[in-house]
Design a protein around this motif. Structure first.
Motif, PDB file in Angstrom:
ATOM      1  N   ASN A   1       0.810  -1.216   0.000  1.00 42.59           N
ATOM      2  CA  ASN A   1       0.000   0.000   0.000  1.00 42.59           C
ATOM      3  C   ASN A   1       0.841   1.263   0.000  1.00 42.59           C
ATOM      4  OD1 ASN A   1       0.644  -0.891   2.685  1.00 42.59           O
ATOM      5  ND2 ASN A   1      -0.725   0.671   3.489  1.00 42.59           N
TER       6      ASN A   1
ATOM      7  N   LEU B   1      -9.844  -6.559  -7.235  1.00 42.16           N
ATOM      8  CA  LEU B   1      -8.656  -5.898  -6.689  1.00 42.16           C
ATOM      9  C   LEU B   1      -8.236  -4.745  -7.600  1.00 42.16           C
ATOM     10  CD1 LEU B   1      -6.332  -5.745  -4.625  1.00 42.16           C
ATOM     11  CD2 LEU B   1      -5.118  -7.458  -6.002  1.00 42.16           C
TER      12      LEU B   1
ATOM     13  N   ALA C   1     -10.339  -1.894  -6.872  1.00 45.01           N
ATOM     14  CA  ALA C   1      -9.949  -1.264  -5.606  1.00 45.01           C
ATOM     15  C   ALA C   1      -8.741  -0.358  -5.811  1.00 45.01           C
ATOM     16  CB  ALA C   1      -9.640  -2.343  -4.558  1.00 45.01           C
ATOM     17  N   VAL C   2      -7.789  -0.810  -6.633  1.00 40.40           N
ATOM     18  CA  VAL C   2      -6.616   0.011  -6.958  1.00 40.40           C
ATOM     19  C   VAL C   2      -7.057   1.262  -7.716  1.00 40.40           C
ATOM     20  CG1 VAL C   2      -4.512   0.106  -8.366  1.00 40.40           C
ATOM     21  CG2 VAL C   2      -4.966  -1.906  -6.938  1.00 40.40           C
TER      22      VAL C   2
ATOM     23  N   GLU D   1      -1.559   2.518  -6.999  1.00 38.38           N
ATOM     24  CA  GLU D   1      -1.059   1.770  -5.848  1.00 38.38           C
ATOM     25  C   GLU D   1       0.405   1.403  -6.076  1.00 38.38           C
ATOM     26  OE1 GLU D   1      -0.859   1.528  -2.841  1.00 38.38           O
ATOM     27  OE2 GLU D   1      -2.935   0.912  -2.422  1.00 38.38           O
TER      28      GLU D   1
ATOM     29  N   THR E   1       2.195 -10.087  -1.011  1.00 41.14           N
ATOM     30  CA  THR E   1       1.745  -8.853  -0.382  1.00 41.14           C
ATOM     31  C   THR E   1       2.176  -8.891   1.086  1.00 41.14           C
ATOM     32  OG1 THR E   1      -0.177  -7.408  -0.047  1.00 41.14           O
ATOM     33  CG2 THR E   1      -0.569  -9.783   0.138  1.00 41.14           C
TER      34      THR E   1
ATOM     35  N   LEU F   1      -8.193  -2.323   0.323  1.00 48.63           N
ATOM     36  CA  LEU F   1      -7.868  -3.393  -0.628  1.00 48.63           C
ATOM     37  C   LEU F   1      -8.567  -4.674  -0.158  1.00 48.63           C
ATOM     38  CD1 LEU F   1      -4.085  -2.606  -1.288  1.00 48.63           C
ATOM     39  CD2 LEU F   1      -6.030  -2.100  -2.768  1.00 48.63           C
TER      40      LEU F   1
END
Length: 244
Positions: free
Chosen positions: A102, A143, A146-147, A153, A187, A198
């Motif tokens: 992040n 995902l 979300a980015v 990101e 991650t 996220l």
């Protein structure tokens, strides 16, 4: 029965003593200045050896960068450097499709010139450990959204266009997402719970704890590059495009 009566009585006493609308009786601002604090000589003597040892460790040079790297959105040089190092770390263990951490976790710049252990810890002051998560393609697509909603990101391996806050033309490894395929992502344990907006990362079908701190992986990556005779350098990926 006696226990129940005791609970009811206790509750009645506590609620009866509580003000329905608390009010401030008095208030005062008390200034505290660093110069007013008298140093405790005994405490200073106690921590001096640890402070000296920490300063020595923080000043250890692990490499050299030919450019200033900053974290930026939708992409930045520091974003690319960190996520590339994560992906390289993951692929050294097993085939890895993408890396993501992040933007809010990168708290400082990587300077041009000598890079020390302290510089990396200033960038990553948190105890974030690396993990592998496996997501279905449909969740990787979520995902990407979300980015996109965050405006970009810190990631490598996934390319997308952001249009009206949504992800379009999403590619992983240069290929369109297969909704039924399982993708392996490296991650942090923090993000594996879906933190920092996220959420799809928490919908993994499998998680594997690697046991290495992200900052340690980055320090070791810089050291390996240095041992190979390389000066630290990176380029923007141009993998996140914002359409206006």
């Amino acid at each position: 029965m006696k226990y129940t009566l005791l609970l009811v009585a206790t509750f009645a006493v506590l609620t009866g003593c509580r003000r329905a609308n608390p009010e401030i009786v008095s208030a005062e601002l008390v200034p505290i200045n660093a110069g007013d604090v008298v140093a405790d000589s005994a405490m200073q003597q106690l921590i001096a050896p640890y402070k000296t040892a920490q300063a020595v460790e923080m000043n250890v040079v692990v490499g050299e960068s030919d450019q200033l790297m900053r974290a930026e959105l939708p992409e930045g040089l520091l974003n690319a450097f960190v996520s590339d190092a994560m992906l390289a770390f993951g692929n050294a263990l097993k085939p890895t499709d993408m890396a993501i951490t992040n933007f809010g976790g990168l708290r400082n710049d990587l300077p041009q010139g000598a890079v020390t252990v302290g510089h990396v810890l200033q960038i990553m002051p948190f105890d974030n450990a690396l993990v592998f998560v496996e997501l279905k393609g449909a969740d990787v697509r979520r995902l990407a959204d979300a980015v996109a909603a965050k405006g970009g990101e810190v990631e490598t391996g996934m390319a997308l266009t952001i249009r009206n806050g949504k992800a379009e033309n999403v590619l992983v490894g240069g290929q369109p997402i297969d909704d039924e395929r399982i993708y392996r992502i490296i991650t942090t344990d923090y993000l594996s719970y879906g933190n920092d907006h996220l959420e799809p990362l928490a919908d993994h079908i499998h998680i594997e704890v690697i046991g290495t701190m992200l900052r340690d992986a980055l320090i070791n990556h810089i050291r390996r590059e240095t041992e190979a005779g390389h000066i630290i350098h990176t380029n923007l990926k141009h993998q996140i495009y914002v359409e206006k």
